[in-house]
Write a protein that holds these residues in place. Structure first.
Motif, PDB file in Angstrom:
ATOM      1  N   VAL A 495     -12.264  26.716 -18.836  1.00  0.00           N
ATOM      2  CA  VAL A 495     -12.680  25.442 -19.429  1.00  0.00           C
ATOM      3  C   VAL A 495     -12.094  24.302 -18.619  1.00  0.00           C
ATOM      4  O   VAL A 495     -11.127  24.473 -17.876  1.00  0.00           O
ATOM      5  CB  VAL A 495     -12.233  25.338 -20.908  1.00  0.00           C
ATOM      6  N   GLY A 496     -12.680  23.137 -18.792  1.00  0.00           N
ATOM      7  CA  GLY A 496     -12.213  21.945 -18.096  1.00  0.00           C
ATOM      8  C   GLY A 496     -13.321  20.935 -17.954  1.00  0.00           C
ATOM      9  O   GLY A 496     -14.508  21.261 -18.122  1.00  0.00           O
ATOM     10  N   LYS A 502     -14.307  24.214 -11.346  1.00  0.00           N
ATOM     11  CA  LYS A 502     -14.830  25.478 -11.879  1.00  0.00           C
ATOM     12  C   LYS A 502     -15.905  26.058 -10.949  1.00  0.00           C
ATOM     13  O   LYS A 502     -15.867  27.240 -10.607  1.00  0.00           O
ATOM     14  CB  LYS A 502     -15.409  25.254 -13.279  1.00  0.00           C
ATOM     15  N   HIS A 648     -18.096  25.578 -23.174  1.00  0.00           N
ATOM     16  CA  HIS A 648     -17.360  24.762 -24.141  1.00  0.00           C
ATOM     17  C   HIS A 648     -17.710  25.145 -25.578  1.00  0.00           C
ATOM     18  O   HIS A 648     -17.282  24.472 -26.508  1.00  0.00           O
ATOM     19  CB  HIS A 648     -17.666  23.276 -23.901  1.00  0.00           C
ATOM     20  N   TRP A 653     -14.988  32.022 -27.795  1.00  0.00           N
ATOM     21  CA  TRP A 653     -13.560  32.260 -27.581  1.00  0.00           C
ATOM     22  C   TRP A 653     -13.153  33.673 -28.005  1.00  0.00           C
ATOM     23  O   TRP A 653     -12.292  34.291 -27.396  1.00  0.00           O
ATOM     24  CB  TRP A 653     -12.732  31.218 -28.364  1.00  0.00           C
ATOM     25  N   ILE A 659      -7.275  32.593 -20.835  1.00  0.00           N
ATOM     26  CA  ILE A 659      -7.926  31.312 -20.641  1.00  0.00           C
ATOM     27  C   ILE A 659      -7.327  30.617 -19.424  1.00  0.00           C
ATOM     28  O   ILE A 659      -6.118  30.665 -19.197  1.00  0.00           O
ATOM     29  CB  ILE A 659      -7.793  30.413 -21.898  1.00  0.00           C
ATOM     30  N   GLN A 661      -7.476  26.867 -18.006  1.00  0.00           N
ATOM     31  CA  GLN A 661      -7.884  25.526 -18.408  1.00  0.00           C
ATOM     32  C   GLN A 661      -7.459  24.507 -17.353  1.00  0.00           C
ATOM     33  O   GLN A 661      -6.293  24.419 -16.999  1.00  0.00           O
ATOM     34  CB  GLN A 661      -7.270  25.167 -19.769  1.00  0.00           C
ATOM     35  N   ASP A 663      -7.306  20.404 -16.195  1.00  0.00           N
ATOM     36  CA  ASP A 663      -7.255  19.092 -16.842  1.00  0.00           C
ATOM     37  C   ASP A 663      -7.978  18.007 -16.053  1.00  0.00           C
ATOM     38  O   ASP A 663      -8.046  16.851 -16.487  1.00  0.00           O
ATOM     39  CB  ASP A 663      -5.810  18.672 -17.092  1.00  0.00           C
ATOM     40  N   TYR A 668      -3.468  22.801 -14.085  1.00  0.00           N
ATOM     41  CA  TYR A 668      -4.190  23.842 -14.814  1.00  0.00           C
ATOM     42  C   TYR A 668      -3.186  24.666 -15.626  1.00  0.00           C
ATOM     43  O   TYR A 668      -1.968  24.621 -15.406  1.00  0.00           O
ATOM     44  CB  TYR A 668      -4.958  24.749 -13.853  1.00  0.00           C
ATOM     45  N   ARG A 678      -6.231  29.375 -31.748  1.00  0.00           N
ATOM     46  CA  ARG A 678      -6.780  28.216 -31.048  1.00  0.00           C
ATOM     47  C   ARG A 678      -7.852  27.537 -31.890  1.00  0.00           C
ATOM     48  O   ARG A 678      -7.964  26.305 -31.891  1.00  0.00           O
ATOM     49  CB  ARG A 678      -7.354  28.655 -29.689  1.00  0.00           C
ATOM     50  N   GLU A 682      -7.756  23.707 -33.061  1.00  0.00           N
ATOM     51  CA  GLU A 682      -8.864  22.812 -32.755  1.00  0.00           C
ATOM     52  C   GLU A 682      -9.378  22.143 -34.025  1.00  0.00           C
ATOM     53  O   GLU A 682      -9.704  20.949 -34.029  1.00  0.00           O
ATOM     54  CB  GLU A 682      -9.995  23.587 -32.062  1.00  0.00           C
TER      55      GLU A 682
END
Length: 707
Positions: A495-496, A502, A648, A653, A659, A661, A663, A668, A678, A682
């Protein structure tokens, strides 16, 4: 009076001495005529060998320098290596490139192309011999007319008609061989380019990692065809004139003497050098015209590819201005070429047709006014026959030389096509050697050390990145050192934000981008399968969409039947797409026929058919329902496929163990993924954000109440 007689006596004595000197020199030359001719020819031959030797030496030095350049891997900025556009001309580089292309189109001594060339050359020789015989026959016909011999004249006419049969057949065979050679050249070169272009992801690197070649499609289709036609025409238009000049000049030297022929050749060579110096660089003009044609065609292709976006922006007027600008730039250049051809054509016609024609008439008159050793022209008929024959041979020789001069323009055009095709080959060699040239952004100028470096790729059963920099297409370093690993059976979620690296990570895994540093351990290419958000649907049948990139033969080798494919389609609930005319063999433009959701299901069915060890899923379930998504992931896990997913969607998940991730700021996190925890975090985060958004309203209401 005495002084005048003395001066007259002195002048006559001096004139007599000059005549005697000329007579002595003439006798001396006639006695040693053979030796002098041999010495002149030997000197010219040695000079020619010297020029060939120096040309070969410089060609070898240039080839060694090119090899040394290709040995340097890395990516460089085109701004740092900015060079003026090379002038396309007939030089050693042209011959070196042409020799390379000739080795491709004529691969060996037993090739079909060489057999066609030999057959073509035989017909060229036959055509020249027939022309030589026709010249002699023409002289005999005119001589018979002058002498009033009707029987000999009609006999010559009969022979004229008999010679027409092999002459017409020979001309037709020459045209046939020229067309066949052009077709064979194009077939060989296209096949070679397709192999190189589609080898080791070169087609991708050429467009994404390197900026030196624009419009490779035009180079492979249009320019290769023009090069092949130009090369085939040039051999016919150059070999026959050279052969004609050799044979006709030899016959003329026996008829009019080698001295006159040598003096005429010297004058012709001087005028030819002047013409060559004044000839514009047509090769450069042709190459520039081809480039402008390619850019104009590319503008239309871009308009078609982005028609929807342009229509939504109402950008048709802007696009029209861009197209008009590209077209008028092309037309301006074409008009410039036409003007240069006009001036050059006037000069060529005057020199070749009239100046050289006057020299030819003087040469043909030599046997009439001077006595040539070995010839005895007794009467008017013999002189007429000699003059007509010599004039016919001279006209044929002049025509041959004129075609050689005209072929200089054809050679310059061939140089333009050769330059473009060989530049494509050179860039592909450079790319396969690991050297790229790309226009980088200004922020990437400080990353030269990273971009010029190369990491190591080690084949392994698992995926592991150790200190690997992630670089964007324009040269920005997104992550300086990335470290993570994916073991078989351990599924990874990535993710990111957009532009965080990616896609660059997946391109490295797929072998599309070079590794700029560190160590990458990964399975072979066949064990990694990539499914993008918008899958690629090839041209072909419905069956080929499922088994792509395999063919029917590879499918049979895997012992997979149509029933097995139908079962795979049932896994993603699209078995009904086979219920159409021709079933599995139906051919459609599948990108238009199938919706976005169906295309993503076809891509997942393709994954289940290949059953790779690893699969990269890039937002590939964004257009399917949660039930189908669950069936896809459950079936992939059941087949033993390790998943690396970019998405996303929170519903995915639960299918992953780790994972990664990003930023978007070069940092990362790589850690274990606890889906339930998670999800709770969230949910709590969203609730807090909702409460925070309500704070300004609460404060404003509180202020209203207090006032």
């Amino acid at each position: 009076m005495a002084i005048q007689s003395k001066i007259s006596f002195t002048a006559s004595t001096s004139e007599k001495s000059v005549r005697e000197l000329i007579t002595v020199l003439t006798d001396l030359y006639l006695k040693n005529r053979t030796r002098v001719s041999r010495a002149v020819y030997l000197t010219l031959f040695v000079a020619l060998l010297g020029r060939i030797y120096h040309a070969i030496s410089e060609q070898k030095a240039a080839a060694i320098q090119q090899v040394e350049l290709l040995r340097r891997p890395g990516t460089t900025s085109k701004d740092d290596n900015t060079k003026t556009r090379k002038r396309v001309e007939i030089n050693r580089e042209f011959f070196r490139n042409l020799l390379r292309l000739l080795k491709i189109v004529i691969p060996g001594w037993r090739s079909k192309e060489l057999r066609l060339l030999i057959s073509h050359s035989v017909f060229l020789v036959v055509r020249t011999l027939i022309s030589l015989y026709v010249a002699e026959l023409d002289g005999k016909l005119v001589s018979s007319l002058v002498r009033g011999k009707g029987k000999a004249f009609f006999k010559g006419i009969i022979w004229w008609m008999v010679v027409a049969i092999p002459a017409t057949f020979t001309n037709s065979m020459l045209s046939y061989h020229q067309c066949k050679l052009a077709l064979q050249y194009r077939t060989r070169l296209t096949s070679y380019l397709h192999t190189r272009y589609l080898q080791n992801m070169t087609f991708y690197s050429l467009s994404a990692l390197d900026d030196r070649i624009k419009n490779a499609d035009q180079l492979i289709t249009v320019d290769v065809s023009r090069f092949s036609n130009s090369l085939a025409e040039l051999y016919s238009n150059l070999a026959k004139p050279i052969l004609d000049m050799i044979i006709y000049n030899y016959s003329l030297s026996r008829s009019v003497g080698g001295e006159g022929l040598f003096m005429m050749s010297l004058l012709v060579q001087i005028s030819a050098n002047v013409m060559r110096a004044l000839t514009p660089p047509f090769g450069k003009y042709v190459a520039e015209e081809a480039r402008l044609e390619g850019e104009f065609r590319f503008q239309h292709s871009r308009l078609i590819d982005n028609s929807e976006e342009i229509a939504l922006y109402h950008g048709h007027e802007t696009e029209k201005d861009s197209l008009d600008k590209g077209y008028f730039t092309l037309i301006k250049h074409v008009n410039r070429i036409l003007r240069r051809r006009l001036y050059h054509g006037v000069m060529e016609d005057f020199v070749i047709k009239y100046f050289w024609g006057a020299l030819g008439l003087m040469l043909c008159s030599v046997p009439v006014f001077f006595k040539i050793p070995g010839q005895a022209l007794r009467g008017m008929g013999d002189r007429t026959e000699s003059f007509v024959t010599n004039r016919r041979m001279l006209l044929s020789s002049s025509d041959a030389f004129g075609r050689i001069m005209f072929s200089y323009k054809e050679i310059t055009e061939l140089a333009g096509y050769t330059s473009r095709v060989s530049s494509l080959l050179s860039v592909m060699d450079s790319i396969q050697a690991g050297h790229f040239e790309k226009a980088l952004v200004s922020s990437a100028s400080g990353n030269a050390a990273i971009l010029s470096g190369r990491g190591d790729i080690i084949e392994s059963s698992e995926i592991e990145f150790t200190n690997v920099p992630i670089v964007s297409p324009n040269g920005d370093v997104l992550v300086e050192k990335l470290n993570f690993s994916v073991k078989p059976g351990k599924h990874l979620l990535i993710v990111g934000p957009n532009g965080c690296g990616k896609s660059s990570l997946f391109r490295i895994l797929g072998g599309l981008w070079p590794v700029y540093g560190g160590i990458v351990r990964k399975p072979p290419y066949g064990d990694i399968f990539y499914i993008p958000q918008r899958p690629y649907l090839s041209r072909g049948s419905l069956r080929q969409q499922i088994i792509y990139p395999d063919g029917i033969r590879e499918m049979r080798d895997k012992h997979v039947s149509d029933d097995d494919l139908l079962q795979i389609l049932g896994t993603v609930d699209i078995q009904n797409i086979v219920d159409r005319p021709h079933g599995w063999d139906a051919e459609e433009e599948w990108r238009d026929v199938l919706s976005g959701g169906l295309q993503q299901r076809v891509a997942m069915a393709r994954l289940f058919y290949h059953k790779p060890k690893y699969a990269i899923l890039d937002e590939c379930t964004s257009s399917v329902t949660l039930e189908i998504e669950k069936a896809m992931y459950d079936n992939a896990k059941a087949l033993g496929i390790t998943l690396m997913t970019v998405s996303h969607r929170r519903s995915l998940w639960r299918y992953h163990d780790d994972i990664l991730q990003f930023d978007g700021q070069g940092n990362y996190i790589f850690t274990q993924l606890d889906a339930e925890k998670r999800l709770k975090l969230e949910d709590e985060k969203e609730e807090l954000e909702l409460q925070l958004r309500a704070v300004p309203d609460l404060e404003r209401r509180l202020q209203e109440l207090t006032t």
